[in-house]
Enzyme design. Structure first.
Site, PDB file in Angstrom:
ATOM      1  N   ALA A 174      -3.477   1.453   2.638  1.00  0.00           N
ATOM      2  CA  ALA A 174      -4.118   2.736   2.346  1.00  0.00           C
ATOM      3  C   ALA A 174      -5.581   2.674   2.770  1.00  0.00           C
ATOM      4  CB  ALA A 174      -4.012   3.059   0.864  1.00  0.00           C
ATOM      5  N   GLY A 200      -7.737   1.112 -12.514  1.00  0.00           N
ATOM      6  CA  GLY A 200      -6.391   1.467 -12.951  1.00  0.00           C
ATOM      7  C   GLY A 200      -6.305   1.387 -14.462  1.00  0.00           C
ATOM      8  N   TYR A 230     -18.510   1.986   1.656  1.00  0.00           N
ATOM      9  CA  TYR A 230     -17.065   2.168   1.506  1.00  0.00           C
ATOM     10  C   TYR A 230     -16.404   2.421   2.852  1.00  0.00           C
ATOM     11  CZ  TYR A 230     -12.658   4.174  -0.222  1.00  0.00           C
ATOM     12  OH  TYR A 230     -11.337   4.444  -0.465  1.00  0.00           O
ATOM     13  N   ILE A 270      -2.782   6.867  -7.553  1.00  0.00           N
ATOM     14  CA  ILE A 270      -1.751   6.994  -6.519  1.00  0.00           C
ATOM     15  C   ILE A 270      -0.682   5.924  -6.688  1.00  0.00           C
ATOM     16  CG2 ILE A 270      -1.283   6.970  -4.035  1.00  0.00           C
ATOM     17  CD1 ILE A 270      -4.118   7.994  -3.584  1.00  0.00           C
TER      18      ILE A 270
END
Length: 324
Positions: free
Chosen positions: A117, A37, A149, A13
């Site tokens: 986020a 990433g 999480y 994203i």
């Protein structure tokens, strides 16, 4: 020209968000430790308005200078993916809570607006669907790492709201629902890219559980558009917003649709949760967002349908066959 800092900027994203910001004429500094990433996600972004800093978001010394120099911060860095969460809950908890604490503390110090986020996971196993922002969280026991999480991201949200209420920090929380698109990897358990890769390779499409669980999917450009709009709206400060799509589909139906859209001959097989993850793993039967609050504040409306999402992801894999 604004200077925008994106944590997790080399992620799926984050890289699409960076593209959109650069296309608008602003500058981007992406900070990423490259644990999930990748350089390849941002290798096409070059020039004097883009910079990638390889560092951890909980490196306070590095982050101090980056936040101070920014006009706006998007905090996307997090441990993500169900497989990673179940396999390494310590990393999940520490990455999510420490990183967010550093970002919010420095943003508050330098009075920089922040978009944090979050995730639909915070709703847990609530059966009150579609999920609205003020609904209760329903989490399982701490003995099941599945919920680490959700709990860590809930703490992130509590901390962000606390900074807003105590100090007036301009912060917005975006709960993302199953964001998908090109450059997303299925390595950490993301279902749609996994199905597409399996279908294109002629491998069995593996549905975890019985496939009756349902989800809704958001194309990454729609999610990015929502994030950009939320940062511009003063009415969004101190608030939580669901960012998602509108169509609900079962995972078994998704597998069949992927097979159809890719013209694949792959068989669809089911895999028990205990084999896919760990004994005692729990999943949500339905996870569908109420996006009326986001629509009311920003005018948001999903623009890319599920069939087109699958087609675009499949085309990305065809053009980049080594991407997994």
């Amino acid at each position: 020209m604004q200077r925008v800092l994106i944590t997790g900027g080399a992620g799926f994203i984050g890289s699409h968000l960076a593209e959109a910001i650069l296309a608008a004429g602003d500058a981007v500094v992406a900070v990423d430790d490259l644990s999930t990433g990748s350089y390849r996600n941002v290798s096409h972004l070059s020039g004097e308005r883009f910079e990638l800093v390889v560092a951890s978001v909980d490196d306070a010394l590095t982050m101090e200078g980056l936040v101070r120099a920014a006009d706006l911060v998007y905090h996307l860095a997090a441990a993500v993916g169900v497989k990673l969460i179940v396999a390494d809950p310590v990393r999940t908890i520490e990455t999510n809570i420490r990183g967010t604490e550093v970002v919010l503390r420095l943003a508050n110090k330098w009075r920089r607006p922040v978009v944090v986020a979050s995730t639909s996971e915070v709703y847990g196993k609530s059966e009150r669907v579609p999920y609205a922002e003020e609904h209760d969280m329903v989490l399982g026991p701490t003995s099941h790492s599945r919920w680490a999480y959700a709990a860590s991201k809930a703490i992130d949200e509590f901390l962000a709201v606390a900074y807003y209420r105590r100090d007036g920090l301009p912060v917005v929380i975006a709960r993302l629902f199953n964001t998908v698109g090109p450059r997303q990897t299925g390595r950490y358990g993301m279902v749609l890219p996994t199905f597409v890769r399996q279908a294109l390779a002629g491998e069995p499409i593996t549905v975890y559980g019985d496939g009756h669980q349902s989800r809704s999917f958001t194309y990454v450009s729609d999610a990015v558009a929502a994030l950009l709009e939320l940062a511009r709206r003063e009415a969004a400060f101190g608030e939580v917003f669901n960012v998602g799509g509108g169509r609900e589909i079962t995972i078994m139906e998704l597998a069949r649709l992927v097979r159809e859209r890719t013209a694949s001959a792959s068989e669809i097989v089911t895999v028990p949760y205990d084999e896919a993850y760990a004994p005692g793993f729990e999943d949500m039967v339905r996870r569908v967002p109420d996006i009326s609050k986001l629509q009311r504040v920003t005018g948001y409306a999903p623009s890319v349908g599920l069939e087109e999402i699958i087609d675009r992801v499949a085309e990305h894999y065809r053009q980049h066959p080594g991407f997994v």
